[in-house]
Design a protein around this motif. Structure first.
Motif, PDB file in Angstrom:
ATOM      1  N   LYS A  12     110.225  50.864 -46.125  1.00  0.00           N
ATOM      2  CA  LYS A  12     109.249  49.844 -46.526  1.00  0.00           C
ATOM      3  C   LYS A  12     108.379  50.437 -47.629  1.00  0.00           C
ATOM      4  N   GLU A  39     101.414  51.001 -39.180  1.00  0.00           N
ATOM      5  CA  GLU A  39     102.665  50.691 -38.484  1.00  0.00           C
ATOM      6  C   GLU A  39     103.160  51.894 -37.698  1.00  0.00           C
ATOM      7  N   ASN A  80     110.270  37.421 -38.415  1.00  0.00           N
ATOM      8  CA  ASN A  80     109.742  38.591 -37.711  1.00  0.00           C
ATOM      9  C   ASN A  80     110.086  38.578 -36.230  1.00  0.00           C
ATOM     10  N   ASP A 114     107.550  44.447 -37.613  1.00  0.00           N
ATOM     11  CA  ASP A 114     106.554  44.081 -38.621  1.00  0.00           C
ATOM     12  C   ASP A 114     105.137  44.163 -38.075  1.00  0.00           C
ATOM     13  N   CYS A 172      98.008  41.711 -44.080  1.00  0.00           N
ATOM     14  CA  CYS A 172      99.448  41.966 -43.981  1.00  0.00           C
ATOM     15  C   CYS A 172      99.860  43.252 -44.685  1.00  0.00           C
TER      16      CYS A 172
END
Length: 514
Positions: free
Chosen positions: A109, A133, A250, A259, A512
């Motif tokens: 990512k 994350e 997701n 996610d 996000c």
């Protein structure tokens, strides 16, 4: 020599969903965090991954000859609106790693824009969201929640401008696969039944191989995904996790949580809690998550209709019947978890055995769950009290764990800091509930295994990310150590068990990260 070899089964089997692409070159990639425990689980050598060749691989700069990196195509309902083409706008599937547990996707990512990047996005990521994350996904794994994992976070040496100048970063994520409801929506939208069937066959092979030789493998796939998601969402609700962006792209076919963008955890228990800055209508509020999971699964069922039966009406009936099982499965899993959190000796399965003879079928048992199980009122009454008294979710269950061992002071401390809706501080209602609960002789040892001491509390995560952005990772690693050992009580981790200050929670929002 590069430390791993990768296969390219997704790219070979489903080329219509795979766009060949390469990661953007990094000026000077540097390893920030390497998850050595996960590396060992995957059969990888941490020293080799930390070496220059390993960092080159983790950044996507130099890949083994066996790799064929691709950006995956998928569709998705985003906050209820359908987008026919989404896809990996800033991510790459490097390939699959063969492990003793089976194939594992290795995915980047923040590796640069792909042909699926939208709105002029540069495809890059910043350090804070990638570390978020890593923290949350590894905490979820330690809490027993099905999840993707985080193998590493690297800085790229290239600044990214979001909220000012921030360090650019890449997350290396692993997953049982990255097949999503949105993958099936994309295949179904093309009207190519052969492609849809190949995708379904691949999903069965990766996740539910026992279905391959059954009479109705695609109906079995639907039922299996429903069951997997019922389990996962119940686990979210038991630890106070708020996903924040439960779009169909997701929701994984494996049941893994994916996610961790605008995610957060409850402090005060309130089903209406929303932290995501983009969820302006509270579509994905904490208490809405089971409902939205069922909505997403209905979209999945719609994609499978051509495979369920040649008769469209019969296909719809089969899909509806399968979907009707979600609510009962979710509630049973949730209540089983709540029984453990409250140390109750009996399980929902045992209570179902008692009432099953009263009804003619299992659907009736599921429908009667809340009305017929004698211990459920303890659960629902506690949650009602917690909401009205504005009690901390994780802290209350840990205080009850102590109370099961006749240590009432932690619970009294929780109650002393709470107020009811009228601003009064009374303990009578809670005392009455406590008496009912203690009459069931709760098992503290069960509760200690079910109620974490430490979760990734939002204020602790934010502090760790701020300091890491400034170049100091000490608090990040201290928090990681605590959240990956969440059931152990230690005085040096006490700060991570404390709820956020009221002012923090009042104004806190998540983003996000794109």
């Amino acid at each position: 020599m590069l430390p791993i070899s990768l296969t390219h089964q997704f790219a070979d089997r489903l080329p219509e969903l795979a766009h060949p692409w390469r990661a953007e070159p990094c000026p000077s990639a540097q390893l920030v965090v390497l998850n050595e425990s996960l590396a060992t689980d995957l059969g990888l050598d941490s020293d080799e991954l930390a070496a220059e060749s390993g960092v080159d691989l983790l950044s996507g700069a130099k890949l083994p000859a066996s790799a064929r990196p691709v950006a995956q195509a998928y569709s998705g309902h985003q906050f209820g609106g359908f987008s026919p083409l989404l896809g990996d706008g800033r991510a790459l599937l490097l390939g699959e790693l063969e492990t003793v547990q089976g194939l594992v996707d290795v995915h980047l990512k923040g590796s640069g824009a792909t042909p699926f990047a939208r709105g002029g996005a540069d495809g890059r990521a910043t350090l804070g969201p990638m570390l978020r994350e890593l923290i949350v996904s590894e905490a979820m794994h330690a809490l027993g929640v099905p999840t993707t994992r985080s193998l590493a976070v690297l800085t790229t040496g290239r600044p990214v401008f979001r909220h000012g100048r921030e360090p650019g970063a890449i997350l290396v994520r692993t997953a049982a696969s990255h097949l999503r409801v949105g993958s099936f929506q994309y295949a179904a939208l093309r009207g190519d039944e052969a492609l849809l069937q190949r995708l379904a066959d691949y999903a069965i092979e990766r996740h539910y191989p026992e279905l391959a030789d059954t009479d109705q493998p695609y109906l079995g796939l639907l039922r299996s995904v429903i069951s997997a998601q019922a389990h996962t969402v119940a686990q979210w609700m038991l630890v106070g996790f708020i996903h924040g962006v439960m779009n169909t792209d997701n929701m994984t076919i494996s049941g893994e949580t994916i996610d961790y963008g605008p995610c957060a955890f409850l402090d005060v228990y309130d089903p209406a809690t929303v932290f995501s800055s983009i969820d302006s209508e509270s579509r994905y509020a904490f208490g809405q998550q089971p409902v939205m999971a069922e909505w997403n699964l209905t979209r999945f069922a719609e994609t499978l209709l051509p495979l369920l039966d040649d008769d469209p009406n019969r296909a719809v009936d089969l899909a509806k019947s399968a979907l009707e099982g979600f609510a009962g499965q979710y509630e049973q899993r949730f209540m089983r978890g709540m029984y453990a959190k409250l140390g109750l000796a009996r399980t929902p399965a045992e209570d179902c055995d008692e009432v099953r003879g009263t009804f003619s079928n299992q659907d009736a048992v599921s429908a009667s769950w809340s009305q017929n199980l004698p211990l459920n009122s303890l659960v629902h009454d506690l949650l009602d009290l917690m909401q009205r008294r504005k009690l901390d979710f994780t802290g209350t269950f840990r205080a009850l764990t102590a109370a099961a061992d006749d240590e009432l002071e932690p619970l009294r401390a929780q109650l002393a800091t709470s107020n009811n809706a009228n601003g009064e501080c009374r303990t009578g209602e809670f005392d009455a509930w406590l008496e009912r609960w203690r009459a069931q002789r709760p098992d503290a040892s069960v509760m200690r295994r079910a109620n974490p001491v430490v979760i990734p509390r939002n204020h602790a995560v934010e502090q760790a990310l701020r300091e890491a952005n400034a170049g100091d990772t000490a608090e990040l690693f201290a928090l990681l150590e605590a959240v990956t050992d969440p059931f152990t009580e230690r005085t040096d981790r006490a700060r991570f068990a404390q709820p956020a200050p009221a002012d923090f929670t009042r104004y806190f929002q998540t983003f996000c990260g794109t």
